[in-house]
Design a protein around this motif. Structure first.
Motif, PDB file in Angstrom:
ATOM      1  N   GLN A  46       0.827  -1.199   0.000  1.00 51.04           N
ATOM      2  CA  GLN A  46       0.000   0.000   0.000  1.00 51.04           C
ATOM      3  C   GLN A  46       0.864   1.253   0.000  1.00 51.04           C
ATOM      4  N   LEU A  47       0.217   2.347  -0.331  1.00 50.31           N
ATOM      5  CA  LEU A  47       0.881   3.648  -0.347  1.00 50.31           C
ATOM      6  C   LEU A  47       0.124   4.573   0.597  1.00 50.31           C
ATOM      7  N   ASP A  48       0.805   5.089   1.591  1.00 50.16           N
ATOM      8  CA  ASP A  48       0.208   6.045   2.521  1.00 50.16           C
ATOM      9  C   ASP A  48       0.565   7.453   2.068  1.00 50.16           C
ATOM     10  N   VAL A  49      -0.437   8.230   1.717  1.00 43.43           N
ATOM     11  CA  VAL A  49      -0.230   9.622   1.330  1.00 43.43           C
ATOM     12  C   VAL A  49      -0.435  10.466   2.581  1.00 43.43           C
ATOM     13  N   VAL A  50       0.628  11.122   3.039  1.00 48.90           N
ATOM     14  CA  VAL A  50       0.582  11.870   4.296  1.00 48.90           C
ATOM     15  C   VAL A  50       0.192  13.317   3.999  1.00 48.90           C
ATOM     16  N   MET A  51      -0.753  13.830   4.759  1.00 47.10           N
ATOM     17  CA  MET A  51      -1.298  15.168   4.544  1.00 47.10           C
ATOM     18  C   MET A  51      -0.854  16.103   5.668  1.00 47.10           C
ATOM     19  N   TYR A  52      -0.275  17.242   5.266  1.00 42.52           N
ATOM     20  CA  TYR A  52       0.153  18.266   6.216  1.00 42.52           C
ATOM     21  C   TYR A  52      -0.533  19.592   5.911  1.00 42.52           C
ATOM     22  N   HIS A  53      -0.712  20.391   6.967  1.00 46.64           N
ATOM     23  CA  HIS A  53      -1.155  21.776   6.811  1.00 46.64           C
ATOM     24  C   HIS A  53      -0.111  22.676   7.477  1.00 46.64           C
ATOM     25  N   PHE A  54      -0.383  23.185   8.668  1.00 40.64           N
ATOM     26  CA  PHE A  54       0.601  24.006   9.360  1.00 40.64           C
ATOM     27  C   PHE A  54       1.752  23.143   9.878  1.00 40.64           C
ATOM     28  N   VAL A  55       2.978  23.548   9.586  1.00 36.01           N
ATOM     29  CA  VAL A  55       4.178  22.945  10.163  1.00 36.01           C
ATOM     30  C   VAL A  55       5.049  24.118  10.597  1.00 36.01           C
ATOM     31  N   ARG A  56       5.116  24.370  11.891  1.00 33.61           N
ATOM     32  CA  ARG A  56       5.771  25.588  12.383  1.00 33.61           C
ATOM     33  C   ARG A  56       6.064  25.458  13.871  1.00 33.61           C
ATOM     34  N   PRO A  57       6.921  26.315  14.419  1.00 33.83           N
ATOM     35  CA  PRO A  57       7.010  26.392  15.881  1.00 33.83           C
ATOM     36  C   PRO A  57       5.689  26.967  16.408  1.00 33.83           C
ATOM     37  N   ILE A  58       4.973  26.201  17.206  1.00 33.33           N
ATOM     38  CA  ILE A  58       3.617  26.594  17.608  1.00 33.33           C
ATOM     39  C   ILE A  58       3.543  27.020  19.068  1.00 33.33           C
ATOM     40  N   GLU A  59       4.051  26.188  19.964  1.00 30.12           N
ATOM     41  CA  GLU A  59       3.807  26.402  21.395  1.00 30.12           C
ATOM     42  C   GLU A  59       4.323  27.749  21.885  1.00 30.12           C
ATOM     43  N   GLN A  60       5.460  28.202  21.375  1.00 34.43           N
ATOM     44  CA  GLN A  60       6.048  29.452  21.832  1.00 34.43           C
ATOM     45  C   GLN A  60       5.721  30.635  20.917  1.00 34.43           C
ATOM     46  N   SER A  61       4.788  30.436  20.010  1.00 36.09           N
ATOM     47  CA  SER A  61       4.461  31.483  19.045  1.00 36.09           C
ATOM     48  C   SER A  61       3.323  32.353  19.558  1.00 36.09           C
ATOM     49  N   ARG A  62       2.984  33.358  18.764  1.00 37.61           N
ATOM     50  CA  ARG A  62       1.840  34.206  19.089  1.00 37.61           C
ATOM     51  C   ARG A  62       0.537  33.432  18.973  1.00 37.61           C
ATOM     52  N   TRP A  63       0.552  32.306  18.260  1.00 35.72           N
ATOM     53  CA  TRP A  63      -0.671  31.558  17.982  1.00 35.72           C
ATOM     54  C   TRP A  63      -0.553  30.121  18.498  1.00 35.72           C
ATOM     55  N   PRO A  64      -0.453  29.934  19.803  1.00 33.27           N
ATOM     56  CA  PRO A  64      -0.292  28.576  20.336  1.00 33.27           C
ATOM     57  C   PRO A  64      -1.520  27.696  20.135  1.00 33.27           C
ATOM     58  N   GLY A  65      -2.658  28.321  19.787  1.00 36.93           N
ATOM     59  CA  GLY A  65      -3.869  27.538  19.563  1.00 36.93           C
ATOM     60  C   GLY A  65      -4.005  26.990  18.161  1.00 36.93           C
TER      61      GLY A  65
END
Length: 321
Positions: free
Chosen positions: A6-25
């Motif tokens: 089988q082939l697993d197609v991996v889906m990403y959206h946001f990839v960033r430093p999150i926890e310490q950013s202005r937008w932790p949510g």
């Protein structure tokens, strides 16, 4: 020729430093966790190039082991800043799906306005009450209780209050009202300068051209990032065709392109449009592994990043529906 693997197609959206950013949510993958996940994927899978993955899905390339393909939606600057360098270091290639309106027009996607409204610390219950007030003031709409009966239900990671805000601003309300509400709430809670915010949020043409020239595939995510299954065939065709202006800007051919359905939304008319336009592969949010040689090339399923370590804490449907 088909393969038993089988082939697993991996889906990403946001990839960033999150926890310490202005937008932790913001719901996404921490950049450091992306490194860990790439370690896991390389140890577990044959990570295919887009060209090889499409050949395998077509049944033209046998797979010697379980394989995966990396895909990245929405054209975030994250992908140029945090994803692209990491893939280059590992000699890995992926498919990136930016909406043309974000890359070219620096237009904030409705879905991202909602993301940041909810991530900015506002109480979703209070946001829902503000939406209800707008519903009561708008002539011809049912009472808020009618909308709440249909849309105020927890789903996946999200509470009922969060889902209510998302659904009301995504598609439940008339388009003019929901856009006005989203714009007003964004200005109040996030930024009064949506254009500058978009400049920081999305890749530009130079970013995408550099990624393309480095061997990554740039696909279409539509022109305006709309729910295609809520549009007639002519409007769907126009939106897909208008997305080709991004290919022109990058210097890519419009033929034999790949496509990713915004919101995972499509119908038979969408499939017919893409087939007529010579789309070679289109990706859904259906949470399954792909079976090369048997799944339709215009309905390729994908698995969310959270299904895999280091997260691996959500059922596949939780982030993809």
């Amino acid at each position: 020729m088909s393969s038993h693997h089988q082939l697993d197609v991996v889906m990403y959206h946001f990839v960033r430093p999150i926890e310490q950013s202005r937008w932790p949510g913001i719901k996404g993958l921490e950049a450091s966790a992306f490194d860990t996940q790439l370690d896991y994927l390389e140890a577990t899978y044959d990570v295919l190039t887009p060209k090889d993955a499409i050949a395998a899905l077509r049944g033209d390339r046998p797979l010697s082991r379980r394989s995966c393909l990396l895909t990245f939606d929405d054209g975030y600057k994250d992908h140029f800043t945090h994803v692209f360098p990491r893939l280059q270091e590992r000699n890995l290639k992926g498919i990136f799906f930016p909406p043309a309106c974000a890359a070219l027009d620096r237009h904030m996607l409705d879905v991202n306005k909602i993301h940041f409204i909810l991530a900015g610390g506002s109480d979703p219950k209070q946001l829902g009450n503000l939406i209800d007030e707008a519903v009561r003031a708008h002539p011809g709409l049912p009472a808020p209780d009618t909308f709440r009966d249909e849309h105020h239900h927890a789903f996946g990671y999200d509470t009922a209050d969060v889902i209510y805000v998302k659904r009301m601003l995504q598609h439940a309300l008339p388009s003019k009202l929901r856009r006005t509400l989203a714009d007003d709430l964004f200005a109040q809670t996030v930024s009064s300068d949506a254009g500058s915010f978009a400049d920081d949020l999305y890749c530009n043409v130079d970013d995408l051209r550099e990624m393309h020239e480095a061997g990554h595939m740039i696909g279409s995510h539509g022109n305006a990032h709309v729910w295609l299954d809520r549009m007639n065939a002519d409007d769907q065709r126009a939106d897909i065709f208008n997305s080709f202006r991004l290919f022109d800007a990058i210097g890519m051919p419009n033929s034999n392109f790949t496509f990713c359905y915004p919101y995972g939304s499509y119908n038979q008319e969408t499939l017919s449009c893409l087939e007529a336009m010579c789309c070679v592969a289109a990706f859904t949010t259906k949470p399954e592994s792909a079976t090369p040689g048997s799944d339709g090339l215009l309905e390729i399923p994908r698995l969310d990043t959270n299904v895999f370590p280091p997260r691996a804490q959500a059922a596949p449907f939780a982030m993809t529906a």
